[in-house]
Write a protein that holds these residues in place. Sequence first.
Motif, mmCIF file in Angstrom:
data_model
loop_
_atom_site.group_PDB
_atom_site.id
_atom_site.type_symbol
_atom_site.label_atom_id
_atom_site.label_comp_id
_atom_site.label_asym_id
_atom_site.label_seq_id
_atom_site.Cartn_x
_atom_site.Cartn_y
_atom_site.Cartn_z
ATOM 1 N N LEU A 44 0.463 -0.875 0.075
ATOM 2 C CA LEU A 44 0.159 -0.072 -0.180
ATOM 3 C C LEU A 44 0.792 1.263 0.301
ATOM 4 N N ASP A 45 0.604 1.578 -1.117
ATOM 5 C CA ASP A 45 1.599 3.459 -0.806
ATOM 6 C C ASP A 45 0.135 4.477 -1.146
ATOM 7 N N LEU A 46 0.080 4.330 0.599
ATOM 8 C CA LEU A 46 -0.842 5.332 1.059
ATOM 9 C C LEU A 46 -0.605 7.025 0.532
ATOM 10 N N PHE A 47 0.209 7.608 0.584
ATOM 11 C CA PHE A 47 0.168 9.410 -0.159
ATOM 12 C C PHE A 47 0.942 9.046 -1.380
ATOM 13 N N ALA A 48 1.105 8.572 -2.005
ATOM 14 C CA ALA A 48 1.638 8.330 -3.442
ATOM 15 C C ALA A 48 2.652 9.264 -3.915
ATOM 16 N N ASP A 107 -11.112 -6.215 4.267
ATOM 17 C CA ASP A 107 -10.437 -7.306 4.613
ATOM 18 C C ASP A 107 -9.032 -7.644 3.834
ATOM 19 N N VAL A 108 -8.262 -6.835 3.300
ATOM 20 C CA VAL A 108 -6.872 -6.928 2.843
ATOM 21 C C VAL A 108 -6.167 -6.974 3.702
ATOM 22 N N GLN A 109 -4.965 -7.184 4.096
ATOM 23 C CA GLN A 109 -3.882 -7.243 4.802
ATOM 24 C C GLN A 109 -2.673 -6.255 4.320
ATOM 25 N N PHE A 110 -1.628 -5.881 4.367
ATOM 26 C CA PHE A 110 -0.074 -5.493 3.448
ATOM 27 C C PHE A 110 0.842 -6.051 4.310
ATOM 28 N N ASP A 111 1.600 -6.270 2.912
ATOM 29 C CA ASP A 111 2.768 -6.710 3.650
ATOM 30 C C ASP A 111 4.238 -5.483 3.854
ATOM 31 N N MET A 112 3.727 -4.161 2.804
ATOM 32 C CA MET A 112 4.061 -3.821 3.143
ATOM 33 C C MET A 112 3.612 -2.307 2.444
ATOM 34 N N ILE A 113 3.567 -1.953 3.446
ATOM 35 C CA ILE A 113 2.344 0.362 3.216
ATOM 36 C C ILE A 113 3.845 1.065 3.693
ATOM 37 N N PHE A 114 3.830 2.228 2.480
ATOM 38 C CA PHE A 114 4.926 3.309 2.682
ATOM 39 C C PHE A 114 3.679 4.365 3.116
ATOM 40 N N LEU A 115 4.513 5.152 3.775
ATOM 41 C CA LEU A 115 3.616 6.058 4.656
ATOM 42 C C LEU A 115 4.489 7.284 4.477
ATOM 43 N N ASP A 116 4.086 8.213 3.398
ATOM 44 C CA ASP A 116 4.659 9.515 3.335
ATOM 45 C C ASP A 116 4.311 10.365 2.515
ATOM 46 N N PRO A 117 3.587 10.900 4.128
ATOM 47 C CA PRO A 117 2.495 11.944 3.903
ATOM 48 C C PRO A 117 3.470 13.401 3.461
ATOM 49 N N PRO A 118 2.686 14.690 3.889
ATOM 50 C CA PRO A 118 3.660 15.897 4.026
ATOM 51 C C PRO A 118 3.794 15.914 5.032
ATOM 52 N N TYR A 119 4.587 16.585 4.753
ATOM 53 C CA TYR A 119 5.901 16.977 6.543
ATOM 54 C C TYR A 119 5.394 17.563 7.238
ATOM 55 N N GLN A 120 5.178 17.256 8.494
ATOM 56 C CA GLN A 120 5.150 18.512 9.508
ATOM 57 C C GLN A 120 3.454 18.739 9.559
ATOM 58 N N LYS A 121 2.758 18.302 9.454
ATOM 59 C CA LYS A 121 0.999 18.347 9.725
ATOM 60 C C LYS A 121 0.370 16.998 10.799
ATOM 61 N N GLN A 142 5.570 -5.186 6.866
ATOM 62 C CA GLN A 142 6.531 -3.761 7.542
ATOM 63 C C GLN A 142 6.143 -2.065 7.202
ATOM 64 N N ILE A 143 6.040 -1.340 7.898
ATOM 65 C CA ILE A 143 5.589 0.052 7.116
ATOM 66 C C ILE A 143 6.924 1.020 6.955
ATOM 67 N N LEU A 144 7.221 1.515 6.312
ATOM 68 C CA LEU A 144 8.206 2.839 6.134
ATOM 69 C C LEU A 144 7.740 3.899 6.141
ATOM 70 N N ILE A 145 7.849 5.071 6.846
ATOM 71 C CA ILE A 145 7.503 5.934 6.825
ATOM 72 C C ILE A 145 8.829 6.788 6.834
ATOM 73 N N GLU A 146 8.338 8.477 5.834
ATOM 74 C CA GLU A 146 9.261 9.218 5.610
ATOM 75 C C GLU A 146 8.804 10.284 6.496
ATOM 76 N N CYS A 147 9.546 11.164 6.783
ATOM 77 C CA CYS A 147 8.924 12.345 7.741
ATOM 78 C C CYS A 147 9.978 13.624 7.521
ATOM 79 N N GLU A 148 10.030 14.143 7.990
ATOM 80 C CA GLU A 148 10.513 15.857 8.114
ATOM 81 C C GLU A 148 10.913 15.316 9.816
ATOM 82 N N LYS A 149 12.641 15.036 10.049
ATOM 83 C CA LYS A 149 13.721 14.857 10.808
ATOM 84 C C LYS A 149 13.151 14.962 12.035
ATOM 85 N N ASN A 150 12.151 16.057 12.628
ATOM 86 C CA ASN A 150 11.783 17.034 13.978
ATOM 87 C C ASN A 150 10.403 16.515 14.036
ATOM 88 N N GLU A 151 10.004 15.268 13.566
ATOM 89 C CA GLU A 151 8.277 15.802 13.567
ATOM 90 C C GLU A 151 8.736 14.042 14.746
#
Length: 179
Positions: A44-48, A107-121, A142-151
């Motif tokens: 799942l690429d949530l904030f694609a 009723d779906v499950q994901f092996d990989m979820i990407f969360l790369d939303p707009p920063y600082q929100k 696994q869930i991969l989160i990409e966010c701003e370093k201070n979040e």
Amino acid sequence: MRVIAGKYKRFPLTAPKGVTSRPTTDKIKETMFNILGPMEGIGLDLFAGSGGLGVEALSRGLSKVIFVDGSFDAIQMIKKNTSFVDEDVEIYKNDYKRALKALNKRDVQFDMIFLDPPYQKNIVNEALPLIQSFDLLAKGGQILIECEKNEQIDTLDFEVVKNETYGITKLIILRGKHE
């Protein structure tokens, strides 16, 4: 922007114009996928945005990715950037909360979820509890989160596999805790 490795290595990717999308740099993308290792299953690429993370995951072994973004322009880019892949893709223009609720009903499950939303929100801290309560992460996923370093990210009951900072970007990799 391009696919870094795997089946579609070197395929060019297009990013939406403007400031509403912030594509992951090739260097960070390479780092994150090296940490994640081999891929299989459904993603799942949530904030694609451009779909670059999901396409990279397909190139590296995922059999299917569901792409979700709230922007019409991003959806057009995802369609263009997935036009060459052989794997199954689903693309939805939707708010992330509504998308997660809809996925729960399927009723779906994901092996990989990407969360790369707009920063600082604080969006990750809103999305993670929904992912957890809807049980959207498969066992061993696994869930991969990409966010701003201070979040500040509340990782809930997920196991933190990696938490690294690269310039202004923080990468967090979580794994579900299952008995």
